[in-house]
Enzyme design. Sequence first.
Site, PDB file in Angstrom:
ATOM      1  N   SER A 229      -3.093  38.025  29.251  1.00 16.98           N
ATOM      2  CA  SER A 229      -1.961  38.172  30.260  1.00 16.98           C
ATOM      3  C   SER A 229      -2.447  39.581  30.736  1.00 16.98           C
ATOM      4  O   SER A 229      -3.243  39.996  31.046  1.00 16.98           O
ATOM      5  CB  SER A 229      -0.733  37.780  29.524  1.00 16.98           C
ATOM      6  OG  SER A 229       0.429  38.123  30.388  1.00 16.98           O
TER       7      SER A 229
ATOM      8  N   ASP B  18       0.495  27.793  35.177  1.00 15.58           N
ATOM      9  CA  ASP B  18       0.615  29.310  35.170  1.00 15.58           C
ATOM     10  C   ASP B  18       0.494  29.815  36.564  1.00 15.58           C
ATOM     11  O   ASP B  18      -0.183  29.592  37.142  1.00 15.58           O
ATOM     12  CB  ASP B  18      -0.524  29.580  34.139  1.00 15.58           C
ATOM     13  CG  ASP B  18      -0.543  31.119  34.066  1.00 15.58           C
ATOM     14  OD1 ASP B  18       0.413  31.757  34.291  1.00 15.58           O
ATOM     15  OD2 ASP B  18      -1.543  31.732  33.376  1.00 15.58           O
TER      16      ASP B  18
ATOM     17  N   HIS C 226       1.347  29.659  30.601  1.00 17.96           N
ATOM     18  CA  HIS C 226       1.203  30.809  30.228  1.00 17.96           C
ATOM     19  C   HIS C 226       1.680  30.986  28.788  1.00 17.96           C
ATOM     20  O   HIS C 226       2.862  30.658  28.606  1.00 17.96           O
ATOM     21  CB  HIS C 226       1.905  31.692  31.318  1.00 17.96           C
ATOM     22  CG  HIS C 226       1.448  33.007  31.330  1.00 17.96           C
ATOM     23  ND1 HIS C 226       0.582  33.596  31.945  1.00 17.96           N
ATOM     24  CD2 HIS C 226       2.086  34.171  30.321  1.00 17.96           C
ATOM     25  CE1 HIS C 226       0.187  35.201  31.381  1.00 17.96           C
ATOM     26  NE2 HIS C 226       1.338  35.422  30.602  1.00 17.96           N
TER      27      HIS C 226
END
Length: 404
Positions: free
Chosen positions: A190, A344, A374
């Site tokens: 991320s 995501d 995610h």
Amino acid sequence: ALLPALLLLLLPLAALAAAAVLFGLPSYNIPPGVNQPAKLRLVLTLLLGTAALGRILEKTGLCSQITFGRYVRQGRKLGLDPKLFIQDLQFNEVPVRVYQPKATSDGPRRGILFFHGGGWVFGSLDTYEKVCRYLSRESDSVVVSVQYRLAPEHKYPAAYEDCLNASQHFLQHLQHYGVDPARVAVCGDSAGGNLAAAVSQTLAGRSDLPRLRAQILIYPGLQALDFNLPSYQQNRGVPLLFRERAAFFALLYLNGDALHMQEVLEGSHIPPDMRLKYRKWVSPDNIPEQFKVRGVKPLRPTDFIAEVYETVKRFCEPNLCPLLAEDSVVHQLPESFILTCEYDVLRDDGLLYKKRLEDNGVRVTWYHLEDGFHGIISLYDYCGFSFPSGKRGLDRVVNFLKSL
């Protein structure tokens, strides 16, 4: 130290927060195709409850919502690991945690610089303790987890600079940790994937340090020009990262506040000539058709607002948005591993970067979790819940590391 006591005193407020969550849950979208949808709903309930209680605490002046969120996300301390030496150190004044396998090795080990996720706002060495232990044990590698400074207290480029400084220190002292200079990788998920990509680009042109062997980008966020790519449209309400939160975190990292979030979501923050310049890299046209079958709505360009651009123009810096780096930089990058998840909002950032790397002759290993969402990697073993897809993705990372 006062937070546990506060929680006991605020049980009625917690009940209010729980009620807010229950009423709000139906507005979130958990597609049946995701891994363990029932468990994901429970995790979402926990996170929404934390956020709701954090808002109540902030309004009462007891503590900020972000402070409370960080406290809850810390998780419990893990005990000693029989297979690892673990020590907390500082690299160039940046806190790090070093994981070294105890077993004897025939020669120098590979090294991994790990940058945690959390939207540049959350996350810590403790939050990612399980992930880093797993990577070190299973790949027989020395892992350095970096605790970079967090937003909004520390704005861009603080996190990037901390990761770069820690990386440079490690690369200058590899022998001390028994690491092979030819087998060092940067890795992150991320926001950590964003930082890993930025550090990799910066180090690509350095001749005074060992060259990175690989970069490992796990559902990375790599651009803030277009929050209406197909994955943003399809997954805007899918946990654990919603479309609005993605823009919120990017703005918090950039400016320390989320002003003009709506304009950024609509795309009013980028001048037409700049949007045209970057269209060759950031465009739905570069997304394979197979990722558009769930529907993509053509959007009419919004009017450019110069005042908004002035507040966010650093979004066009590659150290913040690595997808915008020039080809002269991209073609120097090391072998890459990119993991994306179908459900995501950041899926397309990874797909666009994959194309850029391949177009510049960089070897890419890509793994797509068809049922992934995610944050699933850090949830592979979370509070008694297991997400097999997260474990599968983490094992693919380990397998890639073993191939280096």
